[in-house]
Design a protein around this motif. Structure first.
Motif, short mmCIF file in Angstrom:
data_model
loop_
_atom_site.label_atom_id
_atom_site.label_comp_id
_atom_site.label_asym_id
_atom_site.label_seq_id
_atom_site.Cartn_x
_atom_site.Cartn_y
_atom_site.Cartn_z
N PRO A 11 14.56 25.91 -0.04
CA PRO A 11 15.93 25.56 -0.44
C PRO A 11 16.12 24.06 -0.44
O PRO A 11 15.39 23.32 0.23
CB PRO A 11 16.79 26.22 0.64
N LEU A 12 17.10 23.61 -1.19
CA LEU A 12 17.46 22.19 -1.15
C LEU A 12 18.00 21.88 0.25
O LEU A 12 18.57 22.75 0.90
CB LEU A 12 18.51 21.88 -2.20
N PRO A 13 17.88 20.64 0.69
CA PRO A 13 18.42 20.29 2.01
C PRO A 13 19.94 20.21 1.96
O PRO A 13 20.53 20.12 0.89
CB PRO A 13 17.83 18.90 2.24
N GLY A 113 20.49 22.95 7.84
CA GLY A 113 19.35 23.70 7.37
C GLY A 113 18.23 23.71 8.38
O GLY A 113 18.30 23.08 9.44
N PHE A 114 17.19 24.42 8.05
CA PHE A 114 15.99 24.54 8.87
C PHE A 114 14.81 24.67 7.93
O PHE A 114 14.90 25.35 6.90
CB PHE A 114 16.06 25.77 9.76
N ALA A 115 13.72 24.02 8.25
CA ALA A 115 12.49 24.18 7.48
C ALA A 115 11.32 24.14 8.46
O ALA A 115 11.14 23.16 9.18
CB ALA A 115 12.34 23.08 6.43
N ARG A 116 10.59 25.21 8.50
CA ARG A 116 9.39 25.28 9.34
C ARG A 116 8.37 24.30 8.79
O ARG A 116 8.20 24.18 7.58
CB ARG A 116 8.82 26.69 9.31
N GLU A 117 7.72 23.59 9.66
CA GLU A 117 6.64 22.70 9.22
C GLU A 117 5.57 23.54 8.57
O GLU A 117 5.23 24.61 9.06
CB GLU A 117 6.06 21.93 10.41
N ARG A 118 5.05 23.09 7.47
CA ARG A 118 4.05 23.86 6.73
C ARG A 118 2.84 24.20 7.56
O ARG A 118 2.25 25.24 7.41
CB ARG A 118 3.65 23.13 5.48
#
Length: 123
Positions: A11-13, A113-118
């Motif tokens: 998703p966009l931040p 938001g949240f984004a798991r590190e790849r």
């Protein structure tokens, strides 16, 4: 507006507050009727609008589609609304591409938001 199957799915931040969203929910008619080409052209044009932040789209099997476009302010939305090619596409949409649609415009007063590190993803 366009399908980028090779693009990462993220998703966009959340943007700096406040900002505005335009939520376009639609049900398409059968067939393309030039929709894909026009969508690609509009995707390029909207990126030139000062205050445009990005957009995300999804379509469910059965036809319901939702595009959320993000803008810095109402003036940016108005600039996009006034673009001739966009106005032409709106007319063609009512004539050929959509069974139904709804547009919602809202000010975003909270976002996170949240984004798991790849590297943390398991395979």
């Amino acid at each position: 507006m366009s399908d980028h199957s090779d693009a990462p799915v993220r998703p966009l931040p959340a943007f700096e507050l406040p900002y505005y969203v335009v939520v376009f929910s639609s049900v398409r008619t059968e067939g393309d009727h030039g929709y894909g080409e026009t969508a690609g052209r509009l995707d390029e044009l909207v990126r030139e609008i000062p205050g445009y932040l990005g957009h995300e789209s999804a379509r469910k099997p059965g036809g319901l589609g939702i595009t959320v476009s993000y803008f810095r302010d109402v003036a940016a939305i108005e600039r996009w609304r006034s673009v001739g090619d966009h106005r032409d596409a709106q007319r063609q949409g009512r004539a050929e591409w959509y069974e139904a649609y709804t547009v919602h415009v809202a000010e975003v007063v909270r976002g996170h938001g949240f984004a798991r590190e790849r590297s943390e993803r398991s395979e």
